[in-house]
Design a protein around this motif. Sequence first.
Motif, PDB file in Angstrom:
ATOM      1  N   HIS A  69      65.407  18.999  48.618  1.00 43.99           N
ATOM      2  CA  HIS A  69      66.606  18.945  49.395  1.00 43.99           C
ATOM      3  C   HIS A  69      67.790  18.313  48.910  1.00 43.99           C
ATOM      4  O   HIS A  69      67.355  17.027  48.481  1.00 43.99           O
ATOM      5  N   PRO A  70      68.730  18.785  48.721  1.00 45.27           N
ATOM      6  CA  PRO A  70      69.916  18.143  48.150  1.00 45.27           C
ATOM      7  C   PRO A  70      70.430  16.642  48.560  1.00 45.27           C
ATOM      8  O   PRO A  70      70.537  15.793  47.781  1.00 45.27           O
ATOM      9  N   LYS A  71      70.365  16.726  49.806  1.00 43.41           N
ATOM     10  CA  LYS A  71      70.952  15.178  50.174  1.00 43.41           C
ATOM     11  C   LYS A  71      69.862  14.466  50.072  1.00 43.41           C
ATOM     12  O   LYS A  71      70.112  13.005  49.838  1.00 43.41           O
ATOM     13  N   LEU A  72      68.688  14.570  50.032  1.00 42.73           N
ATOM     14  CA  LEU A  72      67.444  13.576  49.771  1.00 42.73           C
ATOM     15  C   LEU A  72      67.211  13.430  48.331  1.00 42.73           C
ATOM     16  O   LEU A  72      67.167  12.110  47.999  1.00 42.73           O
ATOM     17  N   VAL A  73      67.569  14.179  47.599  1.00 39.61           N
ATOM     18  CA  VAL A  73      67.760  14.014  45.947  1.00 39.61           C
ATOM     19  C   VAL A  73      68.921  13.002  45.637  1.00 39.61           C
ATOM     20  O   VAL A  73      68.576  12.046  44.718  1.00 39.61           O
ATOM     21  N   PHE A 331      66.661  14.992  59.197  1.00 46.25           N
ATOM     22  CA  PHE A 331      65.845  15.575  60.100  1.00 46.25           C
ATOM     23  C   PHE A 331      66.867  15.799  61.474  1.00 46.25           C
ATOM     24  O   PHE A 331      66.806  16.710  62.060  1.00 46.25           O
ATOM     25  N   LYS A 332      67.468  14.496  61.823  1.00 46.13           N
ATOM     26  CA  LYS A 332      68.398  14.647  62.940  1.00 46.13           C
ATOM     27  C   LYS A 332      69.569  15.629  62.786  1.00 46.13           C
ATOM     28  O   LYS A 332      69.583  16.323  63.673  1.00 46.13           O
ATOM     29  N   GLU A 333      70.137  15.428  61.552  1.00 42.34           N
ATOM     30  CA  GLU A 333      71.294  16.240  61.517  1.00 42.34           C
ATOM     31  C   GLU A 333      70.984  17.862  61.475  1.00 42.34           C
ATOM     32  O   GLU A 333      71.857  18.400  61.949  1.00 42.34           O
ATOM     33  N   GLU A 334      69.971  18.201  61.007  1.00 39.34           N
ATOM     34  CA  GLU A 334      69.654  19.624  60.911  1.00 39.34           C
ATOM     35  C   GLU A 334      68.748  19.966  61.769  1.00 39.34           C
ATOM     36  O   GLU A 334      68.410  21.329  61.717  1.00 39.34           O
ATOM     37  N   GLY A 335      68.146  19.132  62.760  1.00 39.30           N
ATOM     38  CA  GLY A 335      67.488  19.629  63.952  1.00 39.30           C
ATOM     39  C   GLY A 335      65.932  20.175  63.293  1.00 39.30           C
ATOM     40  O   GLY A 335      65.527  21.275  63.938  1.00 39.30           O
ATOM     41  N   ILE A 336      65.608  19.520  62.326  1.00 41.27           N
ATOM     42  CA  ILE A 336      64.442  19.863  61.798  1.00 41.27           C
ATOM     43  C   ILE A 336      63.160  19.761  62.851  1.00 41.27           C
ATOM     44  O   ILE A 336      62.289  20.774  62.851  1.00 41.27           O
ATOM     45  N   VAL A 337      63.183  18.619  63.536  1.00 40.81           N
ATOM     46  CA  VAL A 337      61.909  18.572  64.438  1.00 40.81           C
ATOM     47  C   VAL A 337      62.020  19.763  65.518  1.00 40.81           C
ATOM     48  O   VAL A 337      60.835  20.157  65.934  1.00 40.81           O
ATOM     49  N   GLU A 338      63.082  19.941  66.038  1.00 35.07           N
ATOM     50  CA  GLU A 338      63.253  21.157  66.910  1.00 35.07           C
ATOM     51  C   GLU A 338      62.940  22.387  66.464  1.00 35.07           C
ATOM     52  O   GLU A 338      62.266  23.393  66.985  1.00 35.07           O
TER      53      GLU A 338
END
Length: 456
Positions: A69-73, A331-338
């Motif tokens: 994931h580019p932001k995590l890298v 996770f919050k920004e991209e709604g990954i949990v949802e």
Amino acid sequence: MGLDGVTGATEEQVRRDDRAHVFHSWSAQGLIDPLPIADALGSYFTDYSGKRYLDFSSQLVNVNIGYQHPKLVAAIQEQAGRLTTISPAFANDARSEAARLITELAPGDLTKVFFTNGGAEASENALRMARLHTGRHKVMAAYRSYHGATAGAIAMTGDPRRWASEPGMPGIVRYWGPYPYRSAFHAETEQEEGVRALQHLRDLVMVEGPATIAAIILETVVGTNGVLVPPPGYLQGVRDLCDEFGIVMIADEVMAGFGRCGEWFAVDHWGVAPDLITFAKGVNSGYVPLGGVIISERIAATFDQRPFPGGLTYSGHPLACASAVASINIFKEEGIVEHARDLGEDVIGPGLRDLADRHPSVGEVRGLGVFWALELVRDRHTREPLVPFNAAGADAAPMNDFAAACKQRGLWPFIHFNRTHVVPPCTTSADEVREGLAILDEALDVADGFYTGADA
């Protein structure tokens, strides 16, 4: 990174050096031939021949955010340029922010974090906290569980991986958790299973002596040993039992947490707050080793004036904590949990049930979020497993043949005993899941070939 890897080595060199120098976990070294992987992106990884695999295993059910994931890298790179390491004795902004974000997500009054390098160390330290907090020594741990491979964690583990380490740490008492499909309590309904499993646990507490029991540890949703989702009311029943007798409730969320079950923590499905939560894996998808224990205020207060006798050189490592901060924000920004929750409800669950309708070897489908299992059987009526418990060698051939059929078609499965788990990254798209389900559909023809039931 291209197909020649970071060192410029060829596939042949990687294989040669691996065989000569790498000692692999859980393996007979002379019987394995690990596949060299060149790179990965999103929900796929690629070998040196250029063959791409859709990852339905998330490696070890930990790459929740997907590969690269580019932001995590970028967050890891930024932290490395600023401060690569600092002792746990100092305060550090990445560590403090990671702890703040994690505790804000946690239920109840779990407001502090002890950071570790992974899930096994989290189990070890949760065990130590519970014993010191209560002054008791016994820990009740379930069969069909996995808590790690260090001394205390493997002793609490309830699957065959602990056998070679026995006799282990004293004070572990085993219990059966709920498993409606193969009930230890002769239950006929999910509700009955939950009630009887709780009565069984209460009976064991009684005969072991409540005043001797420090903790009850459980995987909120059992992971490698079956993706066993607890019946409604079971976790609350365990919580009530612990409250009644002053026992610490430890929820192992190493595999089930951080989006895997369609919630930040799996306990959120049932509105239960444990005393301690262990985590790792999905907190930063393994980009840098990280785990920890989330601690209730009551247990943390035990160590306000009394030193906690545990520590790790790399506890709260800045690179790891920076990656956790970035991961949680992504996770919050991209709604990954949802997204994970929707995948389970709208795509994976219906898709697997459709496969079960077409393949007699599928005995049961169970799961939630992106955490699912197909239990494969030789006979749906007797529920005889496709392979025996802890099968090896020729006995394991049906599952090995099934796995080989998946890999041949470009799907990397997660198999354990007679089950295949469907556990792709939480970021996997609906279309990618459908691609994987179509491959499973073809591979299950192999499993059906071993079916012996009357309805074959």
